[in-house]
Write a protein that holds these residues in place. Structure first.
Motif, PDB file in Angstrom:
ATOM      1  N   VAL A  66       0.845  -1.189   0.000  1.00  0.00           N
ATOM      2  CA  VAL A  66       0.000   0.000   0.000  1.00  0.00           C
ATOM      3  C   VAL A  66       0.884   1.244   0.000  1.00  0.00           C
ATOM      4  O   VAL A  66       1.772   1.373   0.831  1.00  0.00           O
ATOM      5  CB  VAL A  66      -0.923   0.009   1.231  1.00  0.00           C
ATOM      6  N   GLY A  67       0.628   2.164  -0.934  1.00  0.00           N
ATOM      7  CA  GLY A  67       1.490   3.338  -1.056  1.00  0.00           C
ATOM      8  C   GLY A  67       2.872   2.930  -1.501  1.00  0.00           C
ATOM      9  O   GLY A  67       3.875   3.264  -0.875  1.00  0.00           O
ATOM     10  N   ALA A  68       2.939   2.244  -2.618  1.00  0.00           N
ATOM     11  CA  ALA A  68       4.166   1.558  -3.034  1.00  0.00           C
ATOM     12  C   ALA A  68       5.220   2.477  -3.625  1.00  0.00           C
ATOM     13  O   ALA A  68       6.384   2.084  -3.724  1.00  0.00           O
ATOM     14  CB  ALA A  68       3.822   0.465  -4.056  1.00  0.00           C
ATOM     15  N   GLY A  69       4.843   3.681  -4.056  1.00  0.00           N
ATOM     16  CA  GLY A  69       5.826   4.534  -4.708  1.00  0.00           C
ATOM     17  C   GLY A  69       6.375   3.858  -5.958  1.00  0.00           C
ATOM     18  O   GLY A  69       5.620   3.408  -6.827  1.00  0.00           O
ATOM     19  N   ALA A  70       7.684   3.754  -6.055  1.00  0.00           N
ATOM     20  CA  ALA A  70       8.312   3.094  -7.199  1.00  0.00           C
ATOM     21  C   ALA A  70       8.404   1.582  -7.026  1.00  0.00           C
ATOM     22  O   ALA A  70       9.066   0.908  -7.810  1.00  0.00           O
ATOM     23  CB  ALA A  70       9.702   3.677  -7.445  1.00  0.00           C
ATOM     24  N   ALA A  71       7.733   1.058  -6.009  1.00  0.00           N
ATOM     25  CA  ALA A  71       7.561  -0.387  -5.816  1.00  0.00           C
ATOM     26  C   ALA A  71       8.856  -1.136  -5.578  1.00  0.00           C
ATOM     27  O   ALA A  71       8.975  -2.311  -5.935  1.00  0.00           O
ATOM     28  CB  ALA A  71       6.793  -0.995  -6.995  1.00  0.00           C
ATOM     29  N   GLN A  72       9.841  -0.483  -4.946  1.00  0.00           N
ATOM     30  CA  GLN A  72      11.072  -1.207  -4.616  1.00  0.00           C
ATOM     31  C   GLN A  72      10.786  -2.378  -3.674  1.00  0.00           C
ATOM     32  O   GLN A  72      11.372  -3.455  -3.814  1.00  0.00           O
ATOM     33  CB  GLN A  72      12.098  -0.262  -3.981  1.00  0.00           C
ATOM     34  N   CYS A  73       9.882  -2.163  -2.721  1.00  0.00           N
ATOM     35  CA  CYS A  73       9.562  -3.239  -1.768  1.00  0.00           C
ATOM     36  C   CYS A  73       8.900  -4.410  -2.489  1.00  0.00           C
ATOM     37  O   CYS A  73       9.213  -5.576  -2.218  1.00  0.00           O
ATOM     38  CB  CYS A  73       8.660  -2.710  -0.658  1.00  0.00           C
ATOM     39  N   ALA A  74       7.994  -4.097  -3.400  1.00  0.00           N
ATOM     40  CA  ALA A  74       7.322  -5.158  -4.147  1.00  0.00           C
ATOM     41  C   ALA A  74       8.308  -5.939  -5.012  1.00  0.00           C
ATOM     42  O   ALA A  74       8.175  -7.152  -5.200  1.00  0.00           O
ATOM     43  CB  ALA A  74       6.204  -4.577  -5.012  1.00  0.00           C
ATOM     44  N   ARG A  75       9.321  -5.257  -5.543  1.00  0.00           N
ATOM     45  CA  ARG A  75      10.335  -5.958  -6.331  1.00  0.00           C
ATOM     46  C   ARG A  75      11.101  -6.954  -5.454  1.00  0.00           C
ATOM     47  O   ARG A  75      11.400  -8.068  -5.889  1.00  0.00           O
ATOM     48  CB  ARG A  75      11.298  -4.944  -6.963  1.00  0.00           C
ATOM     49  N   TRP A  76      11.421  -6.536  -4.233  1.00  0.00           N
ATOM     50  CA  TRP A  76      12.098  -7.448  -3.322  1.00  0.00           C
ATOM     51  C   TRP A  76      11.196  -8.629  -2.982  1.00  0.00           C
ATOM     52  O   TRP A  76      11.646  -9.776  -2.951  1.00  0.00           O
ATOM     53  CB  TRP A  76      12.495  -6.705  -2.042  1.00  0.00           C
ATOM     54  N   LEU A  77       9.932  -8.363  -2.754  1.00  0.00           N
ATOM     55  CA  LEU A  77       8.984  -9.438  -2.452  1.00  0.00           C
ATOM     56  C   LEU A  77       8.904 -10.432  -3.603  1.00  0.00           C
ATOM     57  O   LEU A  77       8.864 -11.653  -3.386  1.00  0.00           O
ATOM     58  CB  LEU A  77       7.610  -8.846  -2.161  1.00  0.00           C
TER      59      LEU A  77
END
Length: 263
Positions: A66-77
């Motif tokens: 939620v509120g991912a911005g450039a989605a760096q966290c999602a890329r790690w996930l």
């Protein structure tokens, strides 16, 4: 301040400032194609903290950022084998997530959605986990509504972990040097921080909740609070980030991370 005005200000500010933000902080957060999940300016890394679950436990799990911005966290996930979905209010931030703004021309290997965190476009129980690293929660007029929505889309027992500016910091000036070490305002004053344009329209809004407010929002939203993490400033970290700095970080907390479980 009304939710609609807050939402319009946030969308506009992040659309206008996404390029500068990613240019200044993108490397620390993991870069254009980053494989880092950083919880805040202190640099606490999910690869070490494992607040979402033990090593190896994310594979195959549906995770909402939620509120991912450039989605760096999602890329790690995704690199951990999870099935992330990255959601943000800002279209420009999501362009960075796709890599287009950085000239990479790539496409994220997971869904990217532009949507309001207080009205998530997903069915009930769609996700195993949810997370937010300084995303959405501090920038909405009704953070309890966001938490209720996250609970709705999580399966029972699902974990929700989110980080925000530590509430105590609102009593201090947002300055990295010695001037930021003296109390200048009431911790209990919940007046939002607002920047306005020349016509008096809000262009940036951030809302303050006390630590107790945050805990009550979590519990009222249908979660159990498992842990409250206050990262200490590490010795290796010599960078400043706005009001965050080694000087202040060694003396007062800068980030609060709420580790919650859906009841």
């Amino acid at each position: 301040m009304p939710a609609r005005e807050t939402r319009q200000a946030s969308r506009g500010w992040w659309d206008r400032n996404a390029d500068d933000y990613q240019r200044e902080h993108g490397g620390f957060l993991g870069g254009a194609v980053g494989a880092r999940f950083v919880w805040g300016p202190e640099g606490l890394d999910e690869a070490e903290a494992r607040l979402l679950g033990p090593a190896g436990s994310l594979a195959g799990r549906a995770v909402l950022e939620v509120g991912a911005g450039a989605a760096q966290c999602a890329r790690w996930l995704a690199a951990e084998g999870a099935r992330p979905v990255a959601l943000d209010l800002s279209y420009r931030q999501l362009q960075h997530a796709r890599g287009a703004a950085a000239g990479g021309g790539g496409t994220a290997p997971f869904p990217l959605l532009q949507a309001d965190a207080a009205a998530l476009p997903f069915r009930d129980g769609a996700f195993d986990l949810a997370c937010s690293a300084y995303g959405a929660v501090p920038f909405v007029a009704d953070p309890a509504a966001v938490i209720r929505e996250v609970r709705r889309v999580l399966r029972p027992g699902g974990r929700w972990v989110f980080s925000v500016t530590h509430p105590v910091r609102w009593a201090f000036p947002d300055e990295p040097g010695p001037e930021g070490l003296s109390v200048a305002a009431s911790y209990f004053d919940r007046t939002p921080y607002v920047e306005q344009d020349e016509d008096g329209r809000a262009v940036y809004v951030e809302h303050h909740r006390t630590l107790g407010d945050r805990v009550r929002d979590v519990v009222a939203g249908g979660f159990r609070l498992l842990d409250l993490v206050e990262p200490e400033w590490p010795e290796w970290h010599d960078q400043e980030w706005g009001g965050w700095s080694p000087l202040r970080g060694h003396l007062i907390p800068g980030t609060a991370i709420f580790v919650c479980e859906a009841a």
